[in-house]
Scaffold this active site. Structure first.
Site, PDB file in Angstrom:
ATOM      1  N   GLU A  59     -14.026  -1.996   0.408  1.00 52.86           N
ATOM      2  CA  GLU A  59     -12.893  -1.246  -0.125  1.00 52.86           C
ATOM      3  C   GLU A  59     -11.708  -1.385   0.822  1.00 52.86           C
ATOM      4  O   GLU A  59     -11.822  -1.094   2.016  1.00 52.86           O
ATOM      5  CB  GLU A  59     -13.216   0.238  -0.327  1.00 52.86           C
ATOM      6  CG  GLU A  59     -12.028   1.007  -0.893  1.00 52.86           C
ATOM      7  CD  GLU A  59     -12.349   2.408  -1.373  1.00 52.86           C
ATOM      8  OE1 GLU A  59     -11.402   3.137  -1.741  1.00 52.86           O
ATOM      9  OE2 GLU A  59     -13.542   2.785  -1.384  1.00 52.86           O
ATOM     10  N   ASP A 133      -0.276   0.482  -1.617  1.00 54.77           N
ATOM     11  CA  ASP A 133       1.155   0.790  -1.509  1.00 54.77           C
ATOM     12  C   ASP A 133       1.931  -0.237  -2.325  1.00 54.77           C
ATOM     13  O   ASP A 133       1.802  -1.446  -2.093  1.00 54.77           O
ATOM     14  CB  ASP A 133       1.577   0.725  -0.042  1.00 54.77           C
ATOM     15  CG  ASP A 133       2.947   1.345   0.191  1.00 54.77           C
ATOM     16  OD1 ASP A 133       3.836   1.169  -0.669  1.00 54.77           O
ATOM     17  OD2 ASP A 133       3.131   1.998   1.236  1.00 54.77           O
ATOM     18  N   LYS A 137      10.610  -1.876  -3.160  1.00 56.14           N
ATOM     19  CA  LYS A 137      11.860  -2.584  -2.881  1.00 56.14           C
ATOM     20  C   LYS A 137      11.633  -4.085  -2.829  1.00 56.14           C
ATOM     21  O   LYS A 137      10.636  -4.553  -2.266  1.00 56.14           O
ATOM     22  CB  LYS A 137      12.462  -2.089  -1.563  1.00 56.14           C
ATOM     23  CG  LYS A 137      12.905  -0.635  -1.595  1.00 56.14           C
ATOM     24  CD  LYS A 137      13.530  -0.215  -0.285  1.00 56.14           C
ATOM     25  CE  LYS A 137      13.978   1.251  -0.332  1.00 56.14           C
ATOM     26  NZ  LYS A 137      14.585   1.692   0.948  1.00 56.14           N
ATOM     27  N   THR A 207      -9.958   9.082  -7.071  1.00 56.11           N
ATOM     28  CA  THR A 207      -9.428   9.261  -5.730  1.00 56.11           C
ATOM     29  C   THR A 207      -8.402  10.391  -5.737  1.00 56.11           C
ATOM     30  O   THR A 207      -7.885  10.773  -6.780  1.00 56.11           O
ATOM     31  CB  THR A 207      -8.744   7.981  -5.209  1.00 56.11           C
ATOM     32  OG1 THR A 207      -7.547   7.747  -5.974  1.00 56.11           O
ATOM     33  CG2 THR A 207      -9.656   6.769  -5.335  1.00 56.11           C
ATOM     34  N   ARG A 208      -8.104  10.902  -4.561  1.00 55.82           N
ATOM     35  CA  ARG A 208      -7.096  11.946  -4.421  1.00 55.82           C
ATOM     36  C   ARG A 208      -5.734  11.455  -4.917  1.00 55.82           C
ATOM     37  O   ARG A 208      -4.995  12.176  -5.588  1.00 55.82           O
ATOM     38  CB  ARG A 208      -7.012  12.358  -2.951  1.00 55.82           C
ATOM     39  CG  ARG A 208      -6.020  13.459  -2.656  1.00 55.82           C
ATOM     40  CD  ARG A 208      -6.045  13.807  -1.182  1.00 55.82           C
ATOM     41  NE  ARG A 208      -7.396  14.069  -0.715  1.00 55.82           N
ATOM     42  CZ  ARG A 208      -7.696  14.501   0.503  1.00 55.82           C
ATOM     43  NH1 ARG A 208      -6.719  14.729   1.368  1.00 55.82           N
ATOM     44  NH2 ARG A 208      -8.948  14.709   0.875  1.00 55.82           N
TER      45      ARG A 208
END
Length: 247
Positions: A59, A133, A137, A207-208
């Site tokens: 993971e 993430d 940009k 997941t959170r």
């Protein structure tokens, strides 16, 4: 010659750790960590565990470890490697690991690509890249984990018919992921209908970050790809109604 260390973007540390967290970091984490080394020192992931494991899963970016811990608890005969540089997330996961008395997790606390470069070819049965993430940009897109070189290396370390799972709540990154995997000859998309990417499968723990995204009204996409058998040399046809921006 050893490979130059990659620049790892994003946080490594947050607030100062509490005493109990620092104790975990000092006394427990070292026993679970994979030691660093150059690509010339290959790593057989099965050898990282104290007992035989049926197969090994990886993971990338486990956050606080909710998904990693759930998979480890549900698949105790599988060895799991979790990559996460954020210290607070690491100690939270290790605390959960101790509470659940799990012994089938190992940790890499640096750039996941450095570890993937060292793994023995054909050694992974499943890889998770969940809500990475998105670096939205344009000038930051080179920081995205999903890239042609990374997919090529993942294809090498994954065995035939291994599964690659990805999830995102960012439509820009979704289009990016789809485009890169569509160009890859090594991975076939397993989806057959829209529910295959709109609904998280039962064996895919939440997941959170996913819960937060849904609470804020963002839709999530769940992608599953199969590592094509070596030498097969063709790409599976994408399903009708494949996800696009706004799907």
């Amino acid at each position: 010659m050893e490979e130059a260390k990659r620049i790892l973007y994003g946080r490594r540390r947050g607030r100062k750790l509490r005493d109990g967290q620092q104790a975990l970091l000092d006394n427990v984490v070292p026993g679970l960590e994979i030691p660093p080394g150059p690509p010339s020192h290959p790593v057989d992931p099965r050898a990282l565990f104290d007992r035989p494991v049926r197969e090994v899963w990886l993971e990338v970016g486990f956050g606080a470890g909710e998904h990693l811990l759930a998979q480890a608890a549900a698949n105790r005969d599988v060895g799991l490697i979790g990559c996460e540089p954020y210290v607070t997330g690491v100690v939270r996961m290790v605390r959960g690991l101790r509470e659940a008395r799990l012994d089938n997790i190992r940790i890499w606390r640096d750039d996941a690509r450095l570890l993937v470069d060292r793994l023995v070819d054909g050694s992974l049965a499943r890889v998770f890249v969940l809500f990475p993430d998105p670096w939205p940009k344009t000038r930051h897109r080179k920081r995205r984990f999903v890239s042609a070189p990374v997919l090529e290396r993942l294809a090498a370390v994954m065995r035939d018919d291994a599964e690659l799972r990805l999830a995102t709540d960012d439509t820009g990154y979704l289009v990016w992921i789809l485009a890169h995997l569509w160009r890859s000859e090594s991975f076939a998309w397993t989806a057959r209908e829209p529910s295959d990417w709109r609904r998280r499968p039962p064996d895919w723990p939440a997941t959170r970050y996913e819960r937060k995204a849904l609470e804020q009204g963002r839709s999530c996409t769940y992608l599953r790809y199969r590592r094509q058998p070596r030498g097969q040399g063709h790409r599976a046809t994408a399903p009708a109604g494949r996800p696009v921006a706004g799907a």
